[in-house]
Motif scaffolding. Structure first.
Motif: not given
Length: 304
Positions: A42-48, A214-218, A237-248
């Motif tokens: 979902p984070l990647a969907l919003i970012l993209g 995307a928020t609902a997908m969470i 909280g830790p999942f935010t940065m880990k999700s960004f790491c995967l997207t990057a």
């Protein structure tokens, strides 16, 4: 094609080597990495599409976990099926948050977007803390404690739901983007919002629905995590940065790459945790890879 073949071959070779020499790390990493991917999609969907790095992403996950806990504790609602109610609730929360805050600064500087989502993150954490205090909450269901024996190794059976859910959510997102009118409009907006507006696409509506959806997908991640985590205000909280790491690591718009990256980093994390005395170093895998990927991409751009 040749480059893709080499990449795929190396990935499969890595999985085979780990499965042979570190089978427990392989299964644990596969399960954990799939969970990371499930949260990151979902984070990647919003970012993209929206072009927004949502620093409150993990805190929406926290809200979903607490909603599932309330449904279980007060109404004896099964944690997995709680996504049926938590999903629409998070959609409304995402819609309200986007319209009241994010949309108002969407066209401003990127720093303002980061600050607004950081403020949303702090607000959600403090709101949860005020409603439920910081005391950890736990949900127990008997089926989440079952194990399965694979090649003589006992691994948790429940966690394989992470793998199935990650694949299913990935296929669902790709189907929406490629086969539905909204998905095609969202893809066009993500590529060129000005061009999409010229041909008649309602860019503001696409942004709103994308953020809310995307928020609902969470809710899928939250529902599956409820029986296996301690629920407290900072759990997401830790999942935010880990999700960004995967997207990057996967690259913007590469949704299948997020699943591959998640499994790869999950296995790498499990290998580090399996080394006696080095289990606390596992988080460095994610952030070390993030620094490496960004540095390599910056170097390659400089060469061009």
């Amino acid at each position: 094609m040749r480059r893709f073949f080499n990449w795929k071959t190396l990935f499969l070779l890595m999985l085979a080597i780990v499965a042979i020499f570190r089978p427990y790390a392989f299964f644990y990493g596969l399960q954990r990495g799939s969970l990371y991917s499930l949260v990151a999609l979902p984070l990647a969907l919003i970012l993209g599409i929206v072009g927004l790095l949502n620093l409150a992403h993990g805190d929406f996950l926290t809200v979903g976990l607490y909603m599932g806990y309330v449904l279980f504790n007060q109404f004896h609602f099964d944690p997995i099926f709680s996504m049926v109610l938590v999903g629409p609730f998070l959609f409304l929360i995402g819609f309200a948050v986007y319209k009241s805050t994010v949309e108002r600064v969407l066209k401003s500087h990127h720093l303002n977007l980061l600050l607004i989502t950081f403020g949303i993150s702090i607000t959600l954490v403090e709101l949860v803390n005020a409603l439920w205090t910081s005391r950890p909450r736990n949900v127990y269901v008997s089926y989440a404690a079952r194990s399965v024996n694979i090649l003589g190794i006992s691994v948790g059976a429940y966690e394989f739901l992470y793998v199935a859910a990650a694949v299913l959510v990935l296929l669902t997102i790709m189907f929406i983007l490629k086969k539905t009118r909204f998905g095609q409009a969202a893809f066009a907006v993500g590529q060129n919002p000005k061009g999409a507006a010229i041909v008649g696409i309602n860019v503001r509506l696409v942004y709103t629905i994308t953020f809310s959806l995307a928020t609902a997908m969470i809710a899928v991640s939250a529902a599956l995590m409820i029986p296996r985590v301690s629920i407290f205000p900072h759990v997401g909280g830790p999942f935010t940065m880990k999700s960004f790491c995967l997207t990057a690591m996967a690259g913007l718009g590469n949704l299948p790459g997020i699943l591959v990256s998640g499994i790869t980093l999950g296995i790498a994390e499990a290998i580090v945790q399996s080394i006696p005395g080095y289990s606390g170093w596992s988080d460095l895998v994610f952030f070390g890879v993030l620094i490496l990927v960004i540095s390599l991409r910056a170097y390659r751009r400089a060469e061009r």
